[in-house]
Design an enzyme around this catalytic site. Structure first.
Site, PDB file in Angstrom:
ATOM      1  N   GLN A   1      15.579 -62.962 -10.155  1.00 20.18           N
ATOM      2  CA  GLN A   1      15.214 -61.554 -10.082  1.00 20.18           C
ATOM      3  C   GLN A   1      16.299 -60.674 -10.701  1.00 20.18           C
ATOM      4  OE1 GLN A   1      11.879 -60.742  -7.639  1.00 20.18           O
ATOM      5  NE2 GLN A   1      12.050 -62.095  -9.392  1.00 20.18           N
TER       6      GLN A   1
ATOM      7  N   LYS B   1      21.208 -55.984  -5.091  1.00 19.07           N
ATOM      8  CA  LYS B   1      22.175 -57.053  -4.784  1.00 19.07           C
ATOM      9  C   LYS B   1      22.032 -58.197  -5.771  1.00 19.07           C
ATOM     10  CE  LYS B   1      19.455 -60.332  -2.896  1.00 19.07           C
ATOM     11  NZ  LYS B   1      19.420 -61.755  -3.323  1.00 19.07           N
TER      12      LYS B   1
ATOM     13  N   ASN C   1      20.633 -66.447  -8.251  1.00 17.75           N
ATOM     14  CA  ASN C   1      21.101 -65.582  -9.343  1.00 17.75           C
ATOM     15  C   ASN C   1      22.552 -65.916  -9.691  1.00 17.75           C
ATOM     16  OD1 ASN C   1      18.884 -63.366  -9.851  1.00 17.75           O
ATOM     17  ND2 ASN C   1      18.956 -63.688  -7.648  1.00 17.75           N
TER      18      ASN C   1
ATOM     19  N   GLY D   1       6.419 -68.987  -2.641  1.00 19.02           N
ATOM     20  CA  GLY D   1       7.615 -69.583  -3.235  1.00 19.02           C
ATOM     21  C   GLY D   1       8.556 -70.019  -2.119  1.00 19.02           C
ATOM     22  N   ASN D   2       9.826 -70.083  -2.442  1.00 19.78           N
ATOM     23  CA  ASN D   2      10.800 -70.538  -1.453  1.00 19.78           C
ATOM     24  C   ASN D   2      10.799 -69.579  -0.253  1.00 19.78           C
ATOM     25  OD1 ASN D   2      14.023 -69.984  -0.757  1.00 19.78           O
ATOM     26  ND2 ASN D   2      13.414 -72.138  -0.814  1.00 19.78           N
ATOM     27  N   TRP D   3      10.965 -68.305  -0.516  1.00 24.32           N
ATOM     28  CA  TRP D   3      11.014 -67.332   0.592  1.00 24.32           C
ATOM     29  C   TRP D   3       9.615 -67.093   1.165  1.00 24.32           C
ATOM     30  CZ3 TRP D   3      13.503 -65.911   4.421  1.00 24.32           C
ATOM     31  CH2 TRP D   3      13.468 -64.622   4.979  1.00 24.32           C
TER      32      TRP D   3
ATOM     33  N   PHE E   1      -0.151 -69.383  -5.706  1.00 32.48           N
ATOM     34  CA  PHE E   1      -0.416 -69.342  -7.147  1.00 32.48           C
ATOM     35  C   PHE E   1      -0.601 -70.790  -7.563  1.00 32.48           C
ATOM     36  CE2 PHE E   1      -0.504 -67.656 -11.327  1.00 32.48           C
ATOM     37  CZ  PHE E   1       0.197 -68.519 -12.151  1.00 32.48           C
TER      38      PHE E   1
ATOM     39  N   PHE F   1       5.462 -60.162 -10.943  1.00 32.55           N
ATOM     40  CA  PHE F   1       4.036 -60.505 -10.875  1.00 32.55           C
ATOM     41  C   PHE F   1       3.229 -59.490 -10.069  1.00 32.55           C
ATOM     42  CE2 PHE F   1       5.258 -64.097 -13.054  1.00 32.55           C
ATOM     43  CZ  PHE F   1       6.112 -64.925 -12.346  1.00 32.55           C
TER      44      PHE F   1
ATOM     45  N   LYS G   1      12.041 -68.314  -9.474  1.00 26.79           N
ATOM     46  CA  LYS G   1      12.285 -67.261 -10.450  1.00 26.79           C
ATOM     47  C   LYS G   1      13.551 -66.455 -10.116  1.00 26.79           C
ATOM     48  CE  LYS G   1       8.455 -68.059 -12.711  1.00 26.79           C
ATOM     49  NZ  LYS G   1       8.543 -68.717 -14.032  1.00 26.79           N
TER      50      LYS G   1
END
Ligand SMILES: NC(=O)c1ccc[n+]([C@@H]2O[C@H](COP(=O)([O-])OP(=O)(O)OC[C@H]3O[C@@H](n4cnc5c(N)ncnc54)[C@H](O)[C@@H]3O)[C@@H](O)[C@H]2O)c1
Ligand SMILES: O=P(O)(O)OC[C@H](O)CO
Length: 378
Positions: free
Chosen positions: A318, A217, A282, A37-39, A66, A123, A316
């Site tokens: 979190q 966080k 977030n 993903g991004n990170w 994925f 996941f 996504k």
């Protein structure tokens, strides 16, 4: 089958060189990143820049993707290997020619002796189940994941989930902090793998503290987003961040008495909290949720799932699931009144309270009498 990056697998060293092994050959570590993903893509790029220059690592960094089909009809893995860019999750950034995208999870990990787990935490249960018996016995692992699982017996850190399911030791990485248990040498190896002139990484002996900082966080970031959506201003946001940091520390120390106060002053603690409350995903989605509170889509009110799909293009959140998981632990242990911010964030996310409750409820002083002998946590 994903291509391989040609590199020298091992080299015979001059007899004077101690390779740490009795055959005089430098045995290189091979790294696989589980997640893209991004990170996950940023981590792969960081690692790949180091494996090219450090002789103790294979050049190639395999990245499990994925698999998905892009609007163009191409497979994401094929596009990454053709363009060296994760056009969906990290567009515009070259990952390094030695990053090889692999859609086959088992194939991606089979030769690795260093595993980097970096997928959204929801996941990980499924991924671990697929990896049982598929990883090398001597593999070292690190988790970059910010989240936790809640089991019947209580909260389970992702590093513990990986350790228990795969039978391997797992360190933790959050932002620029590596949390280790007792092997400083391995911790330093992970620091070496992630450090660059522009990304300083430190190691602290507090796996749970580092992991809970990254996990909790995200709940505070949701609260910060509500404040932004209601345009309550920086003073209110600063107060929410302060209360959030206090609850992060208290919750962590109640779950694991080994958690150190000093960890909250590392990058994974106060620095990550600040950055995520000022600019994270977030926060952004929670802001939109508060701004659109009560507005209706054609068939339902705005939900976090709708906003996540609408605003994050596959990335996504979190914080919403973590708020639910934390609430389950608080409720099960009778701690709800001790953690008004954490509890209120979940109540707002599920529509039991309006976003404006974030201030009214979070300012409540926790009733310390509920935790006889535990008041030192506040
Ligand atoms: N993005 C950041 O700046 C950042 C920084 C530090 C830590 N983290 C943490 O790293 C972890 C990974 O986040 P990210 O930002 O790399 O991911 P992301 O949210 O950017 O992307 C979501 C990823 O999930 C994958 N995915 C979707 N459905 C899946 C499924 N059913 N099974 C497996 N994978 C699936 C997608 O392919 C994609 O790679 C998270 O815990 C996050 O909190 C993120
Ligand atoms: O965008 P967020 O809210 O997932 O935060 C990203 C990173 O965790 C910030 O450190």
């Amino acid at each position: 089958m994903a291509p391989a990056f040609e590199d020298n697998n091992s080299e015979t060293l001059p007899s004077s060189f101690s390779s740490g092994s009795d055959d005089g050959v430098l045995h290189k570590s091979k790294v696989t990143v589980v997640g893209s993903g991004n990170w996950g893509s940023v981590a792969s790029k960081l690692i790949a820049s180091n494996t090219l220059r450090l002789s103790s690592f294979h050049d190639e960094v395999r990245m499990w993707v994925f698999e998905e089909t892009l609007p163009s009809g191409e497979k994401l893995t094929d596009v990454i290997n053709r363009t060296n860019e994760n056009v969906k999750y990290l567009p515009g950034i070259k990952l390094g020619k030695n990053v090889v995208a692999d859609p086959d999870l088992e194939n991606a990990v089979k030769d690795a002796n260093m595993l980097v787990f970096v997928t959204p935490h929801q996941f990980m249960e499924g991924i671990c189940k697929r990896l049982v018996g598929k990883v090398n016995g001597d593999v070292e692992a690190i988790s970059l994941i910010k989240g936790m699982e809640v089991k019947r017996e209580g909260p389970c850190m992702i590093s513990t989930l990986i350790s228990e399911q795969l039978g391997i030791a797992v360190e933790k990485f959050s932002e620029a902090t590596v949390g280790y248990r007792d092997n400083r040498e391995i911790a330093e190896k992970w620091v070496q793998l992630f450090s660059t002139p522009y990304f300083m990484v430190t190691a602290v002996q507090d796996v749970e503290g580092v992991e809970l900082c990254g996990t909790l966080k995200n709940v505070v970031a949701i609260a910060a987003g509500f404040v932004d959506g209601l345009e309550m201003g920086n003073n209110t946001k600063a107060a929410i961040m302060r209360i959030g940091l206090r609850e992060m520390r208290a919750f962590s120390k109640l779950l694991f008495s080994s958690v150190k106060d000093s960890t909250f002053f590392e990058s994974c603690g106060v620095a990550d909290l600040i950055t995520t409350c000022l600019g994270g995903r977030n926060r952004k989605v929670a802001e939109a949720f508060a701004k659109n509170e009560g507005k209706r889509l054609s068939f339902a009110i705005w939900s976090f799932d709708d906003l996540e799909a609408e605003m994050l293009q596959g990335q996504k959140l979190q914080g919403v699931s973590t708020a639910r998981e934390v609430y389950e632990v608080l409720s099960h242990r009778g701690w709800l009144e001790l953690f008004p911010l954490f509890a209120t964030v979940h109540e707002i996310c599920v529509g039991h309270l309006p976003p404006s409750a974030i201030v009214e409820y979070s300012e409540r002083k926790p009733r310390l009498s509920l935790l006889e002998g535990s008041t030192q946590y506040y």
